[in-house]
Design an enzyme around this catalytic site. Structure first.
Site, short mmCIF file in Angstrom:
data_model
loop_
_atom_site.label_atom_id
_atom_site.label_comp_id
_atom_site.label_asym_id
_atom_site.label_seq_id
_atom_site.Cartn_x
_atom_site.Cartn_y
_atom_site.Cartn_z
N ASP A 13 39.15 26.34 37.89
CA ASP A 13 39.62 25.38 36.88
C ASP A 13 39.60 23.94 37.40
OD1 ASP A 13 40.23 27.60 35.22
OD2 ASP A 13 42.12 27.83 36.29
N LYS A 16 34.59 22.14 36.68
CA LYS A 16 33.17 22.31 37.02
C LYS A 16 32.27 22.18 35.81
CE LYS A 16 33.97 26.41 38.82
NZ LYS A 16 35.42 26.46 39.01
N GLY A 40 35.91 30.31 32.62
CA GLY A 40 35.95 29.58 31.36
C GLY A 40 35.66 28.12 31.64
N HIS A 41 34.53 27.66 31.17
CA HIS A 41 34.17 26.26 31.39
C HIS A 41 34.23 25.50 30.08
CE1 HIS A 41 31.84 27.36 35.28
NE2 HIS A 41 33.13 27.46 35.40
N GLN A 224 35.14 30.44 39.15
CA GLN A 224 36.37 30.49 39.95
C GLN A 224 36.29 29.44 41.08
OE1 GLN A 224 34.79 33.96 39.55
NE2 GLN A 224 35.66 33.71 37.55
P1 IMP Z 1 40.01 38.56 37.84
O1 IMP Z 1 38.87 37.74 38.31
O2 IMP Z 1 40.15 38.62 36.35
O3 IMP Z 1 40.04 39.92 38.49
O4 IMP Z 1 41.37 37.83 38.34
C1 IMP Z 1 41.70 37.71 39.72
C2 IMP Z 1 42.40 36.39 39.99
O5 IMP Z 1 41.47 35.32 39.81
C3 IMP Z 1 43.56 36.08 39.04
O6 IMP Z 1 44.54 35.33 39.74
C4 IMP Z 1 42.92 35.20 37.97
O7 IMP Z 1 43.86 34.37 37.34
C5 IMP Z 1 41.96 34.40 38.82
N1 IMP Z 1 40.80 33.90 38.07
C6 IMP Z 1 39.73 34.61 37.65
N2 IMP Z 1 38.86 33.80 37.02
C7 IMP Z 1 39.37 32.57 37.07
C8 IMP Z 1 38.90 31.29 36.62
O8 IMP Z 1 37.80 31.13 36.06
N3 IMP Z 1 39.73 30.23 36.85
C9 IMP Z 1 40.92 30.37 37.51
N4 IMP Z 1 41.38 31.53 37.96
C10 IMP Z 1 40.62 32.63 37.74
#
Ligand code: IMP
Length: 429
Positions: A13, A16, A40-41, A224
């Site tokens: 977040d 990007k 999510g962009h 991420q």
């Molecule tokens: P998962 O990727 O859904 O398995 O989540 C694992 C961890 O990564 C959790 O803490 C999510 O909130 C975090 N996470 C996954 N994708 C994102 C992202 O795009 N932005 C911020 N945090 C993310």
């Protein structure tokens, strides 16, 4: 010519999407290489705000081919929804413009259901996943029982495989006294999705190399951030993929010599969604101030889940760790405008742990949770900086803030963003 890697240097977040959208104009291919629709962009196009989850930011650059690399996990249901929405905004994502690597893995309904159930069962130890089935899909990939995108080429066989996958998931769900999934309905739905997306299948690695061999630029768009990396982040509070430069190499199938620029995107403060240690986290008024109220789409609320993000001061120890594990060549600093009016500013320059001071980022979540940040205080500024388009136009204190980041990390700040609009990113020359 070369691969430009654009990655999150914090917990995701970082903004990007905007930078990727800006750089996409220079690339013939814009590629996602890791993760799935957990990302999510947000891209602001004039008055329109567009969110992407699977499709790379090149969607609105007609000269760029958008590719989903082998390192990704793709939920076809989400992809269908997203492509329809982006096409509604004029993206024109035909099979020529959107390619899915045959080796990418598929997120299926059983994965999504099991992600939700495991999170629920972890109780206080929950990771706070996005519940998009990311962990279970990468688990199946590593166990060599996953389903790859190439399998959609034959819709009838694919439907049978989906049926078997759902029945296998149902065995688990039944054991856990959870509602079961409808294998017949899902296999029919996925057969239709297979027919729709089969024309998008491609050997993305070959496409990328053909582009490189003909002197074109490939933009690798990370999802991420470095501190959510499966190996080098705050395990187990991480995602299940490689979010760093190493992930670009494995996720697209390119060698290190092709990557000539590694751009780390960092916010001028920190945020994190989900659980896990966050040494500089702020609670109370200052945390709320950095988060915003949610009235603006760029406030600190998850763009995939809508969850409020945890917020805190800029952590230079963590940022230096991100610079090291990615081999960053430059930093892009976003949301500097959010710090306007805060006096004084704090930046974390070391951690104290059991009476010792360290500038090394602990990857053991339990150790990191015991670290207390050591702060340097910096003067703030009150001037509105939203219209600044060069470094010299920023107040002296804002320039000093940037200089401190560069000095500590050893990485130059190449761009600064001072607002949500595309035009509010400027190059630091
Ligand atoms: P998962 O990727 O859904 O398995 O989540 C694992 C961890 O990564 C959790 O803490 C999510 O909130 C975090 N996470 C996954 N994708 C994102 C992202 O795009 N932005 C911020 N945090 C993310």
């Amino acid at each position: 010519m070369s691969v430009i890697a654009l990655l999150g240097a914090q917990w995701g977040d970082e903004g990007k999407g905007h930078i990727a959208d800006k750089l996409a104009g220079e690339a013939s291919i814009v590629a996602r290489y890791n993760g799935g629709d957990n990302a999510g962009h947000t891209i602001t196009m004039g008055d329109t705000l567009v969110r992407t989850h699977l499709v790379p930011a090149g969607a609105f650059h007609p000269g760029a081919t958008c590719v989903l690399g082998a390192g990704m996990v793709v939920n076809l249901r989400s992809l269908a929804r997203e492509v329809d929405e982006l096409n509604g905004h004029g993206a024109n994502l035909t099979p020529d413009r959107l390619k899915i690597d045959v080796a990418a893995h598929l997120v299926l309904p059983g994965h999504v259901a099991l992600d939700g159930v495991s999170e629920q069962r972890r109780g206080v130890g929950a990771i706070g996943t996005t519940r998009r089935g990311i962990g279970p899909t990468y688990t199946d990939k590593a166990a060599r029982i996953g389903l790859r995108a190439g399998s959609i080429a034959e819709a009838d066989t694919f439907a049978e495989t989906v049926w078997a996958h759902v029945e296998r998931a149902n065995l688990n769900l039944r054991d856990l006294f959870e509602p079961e999934l409808d294998a017949d309905a899902l296999s029919a739905e996925y057969a239709a999705l297979a027919k729709r997306f089969a024309p998008h299948l491609s050997n993305v690695t070959a496409l990328v190399h053909a582009a490189l061999e003909s002197g074109q630029t490939v933009l690798a768009e990370g999802a991420q951030g470095a501190l959510l990396d499966l190996d080098h982040g705050t395990y187990p509070f991480v995602t299940s993929s490689s979010t760093i430069t190493g992930g670009v190499l494995t996720g697209l199938g390119v060698g290190p010599r092709h990557v000539t620029r590694v751009i780390g995107v960092a916010k001028a403060f920190c945020s994190r969604v989900g659980a896990g240690p966050f040494p500089t986290e702020l609670h109370g008024e200052m945390g709320d101030r950095l988060r915003g109220t949610g009235a603006n789409p760029w406030d600190e609320f998850g763009s995939t889940t809508g969850r409020p993000r945890r917020t805190g001061w800029l952590d230079l120890v963590a940022l230096k760790h991100a610079a090291r594990i990615n081999g960053l060549t430059e930093l892009v600093l976003t949301k500097l405008d959010i710090l306007t009016g805060i006096e004084p500013l704090h930046i974390c320059t070391a951690y104290a742990h059991h009476g010792q001071s360290t500038t090394d980022f602990a990857r053991d979540a339990a150790v990191l949770a015991e670290c207390t940040p050591v702060y340097a205080e910096l003067p703030g500024w009150t001037e509105d900086i939203g219209s600044a388009r060069r470094l010299a136009a920023l107040p002296r204190a804002a320039q000093e803030y940037i200089r401190q980041i560069e000095t500590f990390t050893g990485i130059p700040v190449s761009h600064v963003s001072v607002g949500p609009d595309r035009s509010q990113i400027f190059a630091v020359t």
